[in-house]
Design an enzyme around this catalytic site. Structure first.
Site, PDB file in Angstrom:
ATOM      1  N   LYS A 184     -58.941 -57.658  62.586  1.00 51.18           N
ATOM      2  CA  LYS A 184     -59.209 -57.789  61.143  1.00 51.18           C
ATOM      3  C   LYS A 184     -57.877 -57.667  60.400  1.00 51.18           C
ATOM      4  O   LYS A 184     -57.348 -56.583  60.220  1.00 51.18           O
ATOM      5  CB  LYS A 184     -60.192 -56.712  60.655  1.00 51.18           C
ATOM      6  CG  LYS A 184     -60.770 -57.112  59.309  1.00 51.18           C
ATOM      7  CD  LYS A 184     -60.865 -56.005  58.292  1.00 51.18           C
ATOM      8  CE  LYS A 184     -59.612 -55.476  57.708  1.00 51.18           C
ATOM      9  NZ  LYS A 184     -58.930 -56.313  56.727  1.00 51.18           N
ATOM     10  N   GLU A 260     -50.215 -46.700  63.596  1.00 44.91           N
ATOM     11  CA  GLU A 260     -48.832 -46.961  63.161  1.00 44.91           C
ATOM     12  C   GLU A 260     -48.845 -46.894  61.637  1.00 44.91           C
ATOM     13  O   GLU A 260     -49.430 -47.769  60.996  1.00 44.91           O
ATOM     14  CB  GLU A 260     -48.394 -48.358  63.601  1.00 44.91           C
ATOM     15  CG  GLU A 260     -48.249 -48.548  65.095  1.00 44.91           C
ATOM     16  CD  GLU A 260     -47.015 -47.883  65.655  1.00 44.91           C
ATOM     17  OE1 GLU A 260     -46.176 -47.394  64.866  1.00 44.91           O
ATOM     18  OE2 GLU A 260     -46.900 -47.836  66.881  1.00 44.91           O
ATOM     19  N   CYS A 294     -42.082 -50.775  56.992  1.00 49.98           N
ATOM     20  CA  CYS A 294     -42.420 -49.350  57.181  1.00 49.98           C
ATOM     21  C   CYS A 294     -41.220 -48.558  57.681  1.00 49.98           C
ATOM     22  O   CYS A 294     -41.081 -47.382  57.398  1.00 49.98           O
ATOM     23  CB  CYS A 294     -43.571 -49.239  58.165  1.00 49.98           C
ATOM     24  SG  CYS A 294     -43.243 -50.117  59.696  1.00 49.98           S
ATOM     25  N   GLU A 393     -43.713 -43.001  50.007  1.00 48.49           N
ATOM     26  CA  GLU A 393     -43.355 -44.370  50.390  1.00 48.49           C
ATOM     27  C   GLU A 393     -43.579 -45.285  49.190  1.00 48.49           C
ATOM     28  O   GLU A 393     -44.662 -45.313  48.627  1.00 48.49           O
ATOM     29  CB  GLU A 393     -44.243 -44.800  51.561  1.00 48.49           C
ATOM     30  CG  GLU A 393     -43.883 -46.146  52.115  1.00 48.49           C
ATOM     31  CD  GLU A 393     -44.790 -46.556  53.274  1.00 48.49           C
ATOM     32  OE1 GLU A 393     -46.021 -46.496  53.107  1.00 48.49           O
ATOM     33  OE2 GLU A 393     -44.256 -46.933  54.334  1.00 48.49           O
TER      34      GLU A 393
HETATM   35  P1  NAD Z   1     -53.354 -50.529  54.068  1.00 50.87           P
HETATM   36  O1  NAD Z   1     -53.481 -49.239  54.760  1.00 50.87           O
HETATM   37  O2  NAD Z   1     -53.792 -50.642  52.659  1.00 50.87           O
HETATM   38  O3  NAD Z   1     -54.203 -51.650  54.852  1.00 50.87           O
HETATM   39  C1  NAD Z   1     -53.995 -51.923  56.215  1.00 50.87           C
HETATM   40  C2  NAD Z   1     -55.242 -52.563  56.788  1.00 50.87           C
HETATM   41  O4  NAD Z   1     -56.318 -51.617  56.742  1.00 50.87           O
HETATM   42  C3  NAD Z   1     -55.741 -53.798  56.036  1.00 50.87           C
HETATM   43  O5  NAD Z   1     -56.218 -54.735  56.980  1.00 50.87           O
HETATM   44  C4  NAD Z   1     -56.903 -53.237  55.209  1.00 50.87           C
HETATM   45  O6  NAD Z   1     -57.879 -54.212  54.887  1.00 50.87           O
HETATM   46  C5  NAD Z   1     -57.473 -52.209  56.163  1.00 50.87           C
HETATM   47  N1  NAD Z   1     -58.244 -51.135  55.526  1.00 50.87           N
HETATM   48  C6  NAD Z   1     -58.224 -50.709  54.241  1.00 50.87           C
HETATM   49  N2  NAD Z   1     -59.054 -49.657  54.086  1.00 50.87           N
HETATM   50  C7  NAD Z   1     -59.594 -49.402  55.287  1.00 50.87           C
HETATM   51  C8  NAD Z   1     -60.492 -48.412  55.785  1.00 50.87           C
HETATM   52  N3  NAD Z   1     -61.013 -47.475  54.993  1.00 50.87           N
HETATM   53  N4  NAD Z   1     -60.805 -48.418  57.098  1.00 50.87           N
HETATM   54  C9  NAD Z   1     -60.270 -49.342  57.925  1.00 50.87           C
HETATM   55  N5  NAD Z   1     -59.420 -50.311  57.522  1.00 50.87           N
HETATM   56  C10 NAD Z   1     -59.082 -50.340  56.210  1.00 50.87           C
HETATM   57  O7  NAD Z   1     -51.841 -50.984  54.257  1.00 50.87           O
HETATM   58  P2  NAD Z   1     -51.119 -52.264  53.646  1.00 50.87           P
HETATM   59  O8  NAD Z   1     -50.939 -52.074  52.192  1.00 50.87           O
HETATM   60  O9  NAD Z   1     -51.810 -53.497  54.132  1.00 50.87           O
HETATM   61  O10 NAD Z   1     -49.690 -52.186  54.405  1.00 50.87           O
HETATM   62  C11 NAD Z   1     -48.640 -51.383  53.984  1.00 50.87           C
HETATM   63  C12 NAD Z   1     -48.615 -50.086  54.746  1.00 50.87           C
HETATM   64  O11 NAD Z   1     -48.555 -50.328  56.141  1.00 50.87           O
HETATM   65  C13 NAD Z   1     -47.403 -49.228  54.435  1.00 50.87           C
HETATM   66  O12 NAD Z   1     -47.802 -47.897  54.280  1.00 50.87           O
HETATM   67  C14 NAD Z   1     -46.531 -49.380  55.678  1.00 50.87           C
HETATM   68  O13 NAD Z   1     -45.653 -48.321  55.904  1.00 50.87           O
HETATM   69  C15 NAD Z   1     -47.546 -49.507  56.738  1.00 50.87           C
HETATM   70  N6  NAD Z   1     -46.985 -50.160  57.927  1.00 50.87           N
HETATM   71  C16 NAD Z   1     -46.721 -49.406  59.035  1.00 50.87           C
HETATM   72  C17 NAD Z   1     -46.158 -50.013  60.142  1.00 50.87           C
HETATM   73  C18 NAD Z   1     -45.844 -49.227  61.389  1.00 50.87           C
HETATM   74  O14 NAD Z   1     -45.683 -49.836  62.428  1.00 50.87           O
HETATM   75  N7  NAD Z   1     -45.762 -47.904  61.337  1.00 50.87           N
HETATM   76  C19 NAD Z   1     -45.850 -51.372  60.129  1.00 50.87           C
HETATM   77  C20 NAD Z   1     -46.126 -52.099  58.979  1.00 50.87           C
HETATM   78  C21 NAD Z   1     -46.705 -51.493  57.883  1.00 50.87           C
END
Ligand code: NAD
Length: 489
Positions: A184, A260, A294, A393
């Site tokens: 997803k 992650e 990230c 962040e």
């Molecule tokens: P997000 O947490 O808002 O969303 C990530 C995913 O989770 C999306 O597909 C979203 O639809 C889904 N999601 C949202 N609510 C959910 C829930 N309650 N249960 C399950 N899934 C849910 O993150 P974002 O805004 O898409 O991405 C940015 C974030 O990702 C930043 O915090 C960044 O640091 C992190 N990130 C981490 C890594 C890593 O490898 N550590 C890599 C890239 C991005």
């Protein structure tokens, strides 16, 4: 695969078929122009239900989990097919993610495609069994063999910032290990995932149900995946806040959750470094992909005695980085992904001002872009290491510069964070560098510009930056169960 940029609408991949979403479509937007690029299938709970059922059936009733050579061939086939469409994928990635073109020859596209070859290699060469030999526990002579087996159905949930890197790293390892997957992706970048879905369906022998890709405008679908009893593991990349919900959802049937998450990594410039050169690197790196990484180092720690020089050198470099059209091969800093993300970054800039920070450079929207979600590279100085913008962040091209008094103080400030994802150290004396790298509690560290991103190198975080590692053998093993078989005699 017909290019999504010409067909204008993408589909879901469920049980080997490309299908429409039960909830119609939703728009995907070019963040550099704010134009609607096209439409993605909008899956609902019923579509997710079908996808999970297909993945469960493919795992339980086909030979996929027991055929590593076949899996390796399928992954190689996928790599070759993606490579054959590289220019369409590049155009799509630049348009949908706002990713600077220069990054598509690395981690935004070509890197992760090539890395599928590493995953395929692991499927073929991994030692699935280890002979622990004979022992006599409780007086019974026993031959022990340790077997590694796939976990089952993996629910993969991914963000928008490096969609191919994260989608393909999860698919590569999970599939190589013998699992089936429901992916997803983030609502902001559905087409990157949908393009992979179309290629899997039309150009590979990956059996029906082994990979299912459900795009949706609704975050709730991710939540449903985490609580589904037929899913054995969640592989999640995203924010720490969402990661907590994922962990709670996974607890309903105690499925494994691999996370992650976010970061607020420190770039430590030691006082024996070339201060101006190191600060220039720090300034440049926080602007890459408009700071939407990230692992980017968003706190710059400099010796107090060299603070003014460091502020000046950092600002000078930031001033040369003009946010620009991501299709331009010279662009380093493109747009933010969405209006929502830009509003979030601007809210943090307001907080910085309220908390008494000095905006040395940037702090607004670049005048040359009437459209697009651009923000100027911004340096915040004269702010405590406890300030909100020094701790949370931001996910934009924003750097906070903080003075320290000694190497130990630099390590203390670096570690005074809920996160522990990445970091960098610049200096000359190898003993001091060793002490600092020993002291910083983080999953990856770059020394004097070293690059840790590589197919065989595990990536992940300490503390609230995550649980587990992606990529490398460790990343592959996240997707394996362990079975010990003890035979008497
Ligand atoms: P997000 O947490 O808002 O969303 C990530 C995913 O989770 C999306 O597909 C979203 O639809 C889904 N999601 C949202 N609510 C959910 C829930 N309650 N249960 C399950 N899934 C849910 O993150 P974002 O805004 O898409 O991405 C940015 C974030 O990702 C930043 O915090 C960044 O640091 C992190 N990130 C981490 C890594 C890593 O490898 N550590 C890599 C890239 C991005």
């Amino acid at each position: 695969m017909r290019s999504l940029l010409s067909t204008g609408v993408s589909r879901l991949l469920i049980d080997g078929k490309l299908v429409e979403g039960a909830d119609g479509v939703f728009a995907t937007v070019n963040p550099a122009t704010e134009d609607v690029l096209g439409y993605a299938a909008n899956a609902n709970a019923a579509d997710l239900e079908a996808a999970v059922e297909a993945a469960r059936t493919a795992f339980d009733r086909t030979g996929w989990s027991r055929e590593p050579t076949f899996r390796a061939r399928c992954l190689e086939q996928l790599r070759t097919a993606l490579q054959a469409h590289i220019e369409e994928l590049r155009a799509l990635t630049i348009a949908e993610v706002g990713a600077p073109a220069m990054l598509t020859s690395g981690p935004q596209l070509e890197g992760p495609i090539a890395d599928l070859g590493y995953a395929a290699g692991l499927a073929e060469t991994y030692h699935w069994e280890t002979d622990l030999g004979i022992a006599e526990p409780m007086g019974i002579k026993t031959h022990r063999v340790l077997r590694r087996e796939p976990i089952g159905v993996v629910g993969a949930i991914t963000p928008w910032n490096f969609p191919h890197q994260i989608n393909l790293a999860k698919l590569g390892s999970a599939l190589a290990a013998g699992n089936t997957v429901v992916l997803k992706p983030a609502p902001d970048t559905p087409w990157c995932a949908a393009a992979v879905a179309a290629i899997i369906a039309e150009e590979t022998d990956i059996p029906a149900g082994v990979v299912n890709i459900v795009t949706s405008a609704d975050h709730e679908l991710g939540a449903l995946l985490t609580t589904d009893q037929r899913v054995d593991m969640i592989s999640f990349t995203g924010s720490t806040t969402t990661g907590r919900s994922v962990l709670t959802g996974a607890a309903t049937n105690l499925k494994k959750a691999f996370l992650e998450l976010g970061g607020k990594s420190a770039f430590i410039v030691l006082d024996d470094a070339d201060i101006a050169a190191a600060c220039s690197v720090a300034a440049f790196s926080v602007c890459v992909h408009a700071g939407q990484g990230c692992a980017l180092t968003t706190r710059l720690l400099v010796p107090r005695a060299a603070y003014d020089q460091a502020v000046q050198a950092t600002a000078a470099t930031m001033g040369t980085i003009v946010p620009g059209d991501p299709t331009d091969p010279r662009t380093v800093c493109g747009p933010l992904i969405s209006q929502r993300q830009r509003a979030r970054v601007e809210r943090y800039l307001d907080i910085a001002r309220t908390e008494g920070g000095r905006i040395v450079i940037g702090g607004g929207r670049p005048a040359e872009h009437e459209r697009g979600f651009f923000v100027e590279p911004t340096l915040i100085a004269d702010i405590a290491d406890t300030a909100t913008v020094a701790r949370e962040e931001i996910f934009g091209p924003v750097l906070v510069i903080i003075p320290y008094d000694s190497d130990d103080d630099a390590v203390r400030i670096a570690n005074d964070s809920p996160y522990g994802l990445s970091g960098a150290v610049w200096g000359t004396d190898t003993d001091r560098i060793r002490r600092v790298t020993d002291g910083v509690r983080t999953g990856t560290l770059s020394v004097n510009g070293g690059v840790w991103y590589c197919a065989d190198a595990p990536f992940g975080g300490y503390k609230q930056s995550g649980i587990g590692r992606e990529m490398g053998v460790l990343g592959f093993e996240e997707y394996l169960e362990t079975k010990l078989v003890a035979t008497a005699g």
